[in-house]
Design a protein around this motif. Sequence first.
Motif: not given
Lengths: 314, 362
Positions: A59-72
């Motif tokens: 799940l970590f890659p998904f977390y990273w993906m999600g996190l990056t996509s909503i970071k300014p």
Amino acid sequence: MAEQVSPSRQAAAAARPNLFQRWLERKREAAEGTDYLTSLPKRFVYVYLPVLLFLFILLFPFYWMGLTSIKPDTELIDLETHNPWWVVNPTLAHFNRLLFETDYPSWMWNTMLVAVSATFLSIVASVMAAYAIVRIRYSGSNWVGGLIFLAYLVPPSILFIPLAIIVFDYGLFDSPLALILTYPTILIPFSTWLLMGYFKSIPYELEECALIDGASRLQILVKIVLPLSIPGIISAGIFAFTLCWNEFIYALTFISSSENKTVPVAVLSELIDGDIYHWGALMAGALLGSVPVALVYSFFVEHYVSSMTGAVKE
Amino acid sequence: MAGVEIRDVRKAFGKTPVIHGVDIDIADGEFVVLVGPSGCGKSTLLRMIAGLEQITGGEIAIGGRVVNMVPPKERDVAMVFQNYALYPHMTVYDNMAFSLKLRRAPKSLVDERVRRAADILNLGEYLERYPRQLSGGQRQRVAMGRAIVRDPQVFLFDEPLSNLDAKLRVQMRTEIKELHQRLRTTTVYVTHDQIEAMTMADRIVVMHDGLVEQIGQPLDLYDEPNNLFVAGFIGSPAMNFIEGTLRRNGAAAAVEIGDGTRLPAPPVNGHADGAKVVYGIRPEHFAYGNNGGGLNAEVVVVEPTGTEIQVMSKLAGQDICAVFRERHDLTPGQTLGLSPALDKVHLFDAATGQHLRPPPST
């Protein structure tokens, strides 16, 4: 001459039954089934810890993906002052850019069109091929099965050059058809192989019985074999769909204009300007791109399980 | 309904011949059992009648029509398979209705036929179930129901009872026989179990190594086997075979065995003094005791079954099995007097295995 046995060896021999007995005892404990999982500490070590570890890795890659996509962007670039594992001011700007300033919706549509059509084509062809190879007696049927598998072993990265020539000659370059017609070259061999195994598991008597009952070959295939092979067909379908969805090399080679690209290629080629990576948009694209596959899986897994319980058992 | 004629039928798989010319004439409405050890070609023959195997040579005719080149669905036969071959994804109703639906029979007719078959077989309450929800016996009945619904010219059964437990097998045996008496459809039934063959058949065809050994009514095969194979195959416990030498004394004959004992034998035709023969007698054709020229055998094992006692004994190094209805008190090691019933003794040629018939009575 009789062999002399050293004292240490004798001691070892004497100790052996002891060890063996202990081993037997352990075996016997294990033979009590899953009872050893009843105590909490043991269960933690044997079950929860490995499961948690796997979950984290998966799940970590998904977390990273999600996190990056909503970071300014400010938080993305400056990792010194901002915690890289968390987001302080979430934003949908990347999604906004992706959906309204790029061709993302049409990439998505292209990918869907290509994946669904190629999967459908491949499954239809594979079902017929596998059935013919497994059930129709003709000389060389075993050979054909082997050759099909051999075709699967040829890497796509070697095939794309000759395929490119064919695609050009037929005037399919830069159209979805180029992909819809070339993907089956990878999909059919594997799906056929998979379905052959499945068809073999269907008792031959069922088909003979249907034959006597008055069914034609096609009716047997449609009314007896296919309903019984749903799990196999779904596995083949999932395999084919995922492969099409993620395919990169052919999509990169055979498509040139932005609006005809598929998601994996487009995200990479359209969201990177030279050496500037638009990480936010890239990850947003990747996240949205993995949603359909996740949906397909979650929907069919249930189907898959339910059809497995009613498998070809009498 | 129709008869089945099998004329000089041969079958080879590749270059391996498995059936070497078989002739069987099955009358309309007859219940014929093909019986033989595994590998004798009986199932292959049945599958050729059904159209599932090509016929290498000869002819098969159903109802007077040669069907060699007719596909299975046009032969108008119904087959019950060993593992029932029920369609797992269809309910009992759909399983039975399948063939009629394929023929585009009107719905009312399908419904009527299925319900009638279910009625005959007591399957009424299971029509909406799936095969996996049924017991072995019920599945067997559905398989028969599927055959009945078709109302075919010929029923074919391929070892239909071998997947059932012993008790159910006896029960289904009776049901199949009853069904045949009710419907009177020509039936060809394959089994390796001679008891099934004996109890169910109008006529038995004993097959061995791709050839027909003998065709006849069950009791005729039992009483008058043509050769050693049939004699040994039909009947349980099996017929005793004792090897010996024929000793003739005018019309009277005897068989001399290893230790010089002479077994009384019926008169035979031909065969000179000193010919090697096999002396055959069924276990139940020994009288207890030594009255009048009997044999002395040593008791080895005594097996009481309740209705009878089976005694395994040794006579001049050869195993002899005897069955008595009376409860004799026997212990292993004891000497047992056995008197063979002379008119039940069979003599076979040791070389060819053929039965030595008595000289024609004048």
